[in-house]
Write an enzyme that holds these catalytic residues in place. Sequence first.
Site, short mmCIF file in Angstrom:
data_model
loop_
_atom_site.label_atom_id
_atom_site.label_comp_id
_atom_site.label_asym_id
_atom_site.label_seq_id
_atom_site.Cartn_x
_atom_site.Cartn_y
_atom_site.Cartn_z
N HIS A 119 -1.86 42.64 65.47
CA HIS A 119 -3.96 42.84 64.65
C HIS A 119 -5.17 42.13 65.04
O HIS A 119 -5.79 41.45 64.78
CB HIS A 119 -3.18 41.47 63.13
N HIS A 144 6.68 43.30 65.33
CA HIS A 144 7.21 43.35 63.94
C HIS A 144 8.27 43.47 63.67
O HIS A 144 9.29 43.73 62.81
CB HIS A 144 6.48 43.45 62.78
N CYS A 196 10.34 41.64 68.37
CA CYS A 196 10.91 40.47 68.80
C CYS A 196 12.29 39.54 68.62
O CYS A 196 11.99 39.91 68.13
CB CYS A 196 9.83 39.02 67.63
N GLU A 248 7.42 43.86 58.95
CA GLU A 248 8.62 43.47 59.33
C GLU A 248 9.71 43.59 58.35
O GLU A 248 11.07 43.42 58.34
CB GLU A 248 8.06 41.62 59.93
N CYS A 272 10.57 31.71 62.27
CA CYS A 272 10.51 30.82 63.14
C CYS A 272 10.06 29.90 63.32
O CYS A 272 8.55 29.32 63.13
CB CYS A 272 9.91 32.58 64.13
N SER A 326 -4.04 39.79 59.77
CA SER A 326 -3.54 39.25 59.70
C SER A 326 -2.50 37.99 59.42
O SER A 326 -3.10 36.91 58.26
CB SER A 326 -3.49 38.36 61.92
N ASN A 361 -0.59 36.23 59.39
CA ASN A 361 -0.35 34.26 59.31
C ASN A 361 -1.55 33.65 59.52
O ASN A 361 -1.45 32.72 59.88
CB ASN A 361 0.62 34.49 60.98
N SER A 418 -1.71 36.73 67.24
CA SER A 418 -2.43 37.64 67.63
C SER A 418 -3.77 37.24 67.86
O SER A 418 -4.31 38.64 68.56
CB SER A 418 -2.06 39.07 66.72
S1 SF4 Z 1 5.52 34.98 64.95
FE1 SF4 Z 1 7.68 34.59 65.88
S2 SF4 Z 1 9.16 35.78 65.10
FE2 SF4 Z 1 6.97 36.53 65.04
S3 SF4 Z 1 6.53 37.78 66.51
FE3 SF4 Z 1 6.47 35.72 67.29
S4 SF4 Z 1 7.31 34.34 67.84
FE4 SF4 Z 1 8.26 36.25 67.81
#
Ligand code: SF4
Length: 300
Positions: free
Chosen positions: A52, A86, A108, A138, A205, A233, A235, A277
């Site tokens: 993203h 993802h 991942c 994901e 993670c 994104s 996260n 990202s």
């Molecule tokens: S956030 Fe964690 S699970 Fe997601 S791609 Fe990165 S290392 Fe892998």
Amino acid sequence: MSRITKSKDDSVLIEVADSAGYCWGVERAIDFAVKAAENKERPVFTHGELIHNSHTVEKLRREHGVTHVDDHLAAPVGSALVIRAHGVPPAVKREAKAAGLEVFDGTCPLVDIIHRKARALVDEGYEVFVVGQAQHPEIIGVVASVEEHGGKATVLETLEQAQALPLLKKAGIVIQSTLIAEKAGKIAAALVPKAREVKIVNTICHVTTERQAEANHLAGAADVILVVGSPHSSNTIKLAEVCGAGGVPTHRVETVADVQLEWFEGKGHVGIHAGASTPVEVIDAIVAHLVDRLSLRQPV
Ligand code: SF4
């Protein structure tokens, strides 16, 4: 840990979280795309935009000729298909190979673990619950993996959804890798009074955990925070939630062009964090801009 810089006149502290920027899972997926593009004899597509971040997606196109397809079967026979970090439903990889594509699997390894843990829950007789966002790639992949393994997977996005569940026998839970632990924990705990047996596998993670710990630190130390990343994104959005939870003004920006200097008036400690990202050069450009422009002693 964090990286500390000061504005040119020494009056403003700029603190950048150590974990800001690409996680290793994203770096690995980008490496797969670059490697796939070394062979110039066939086109290279990623399955959806690789990450993203338009800066990185554009750089991959410009420097390596990598573009994307939304549907794997839209890639011409003989081309390379890169799976992003993802992950995807297992059927996508099989279908792509059967359609004559060369598959570079950038899933991942920590996402792969979620697939494996969820399938193991099915083997142990649990009904599977996935705490996360139903439309996130994901989660779409994990749910497909469970169903293909003969299990049933229900996605729980909210506490209310968990509380509305009927009584269950055996509930097995996995969690989206980038969720906030406290929030996911509350949803998972709501299944305890519902089932005779509950097994929670914490699949958040460790990179996410570190990032959120640093976000908590910034929330307590800084008096204004920037969270750098794409508006899409998940996260990055969650990091901004953690950074701003205590009331510190928190602004999400994608590039230096989004930074508004009036946000920093009278502020002596700027915190900077970034999603998994976000390329480091985008963060560095913002830091350099603030080093140049911020001063407590003069109007910005
Ligand atoms: S956030 Fe964690 S699970 Fe997601 S791609 Fe990165 S290392 Fe892998």
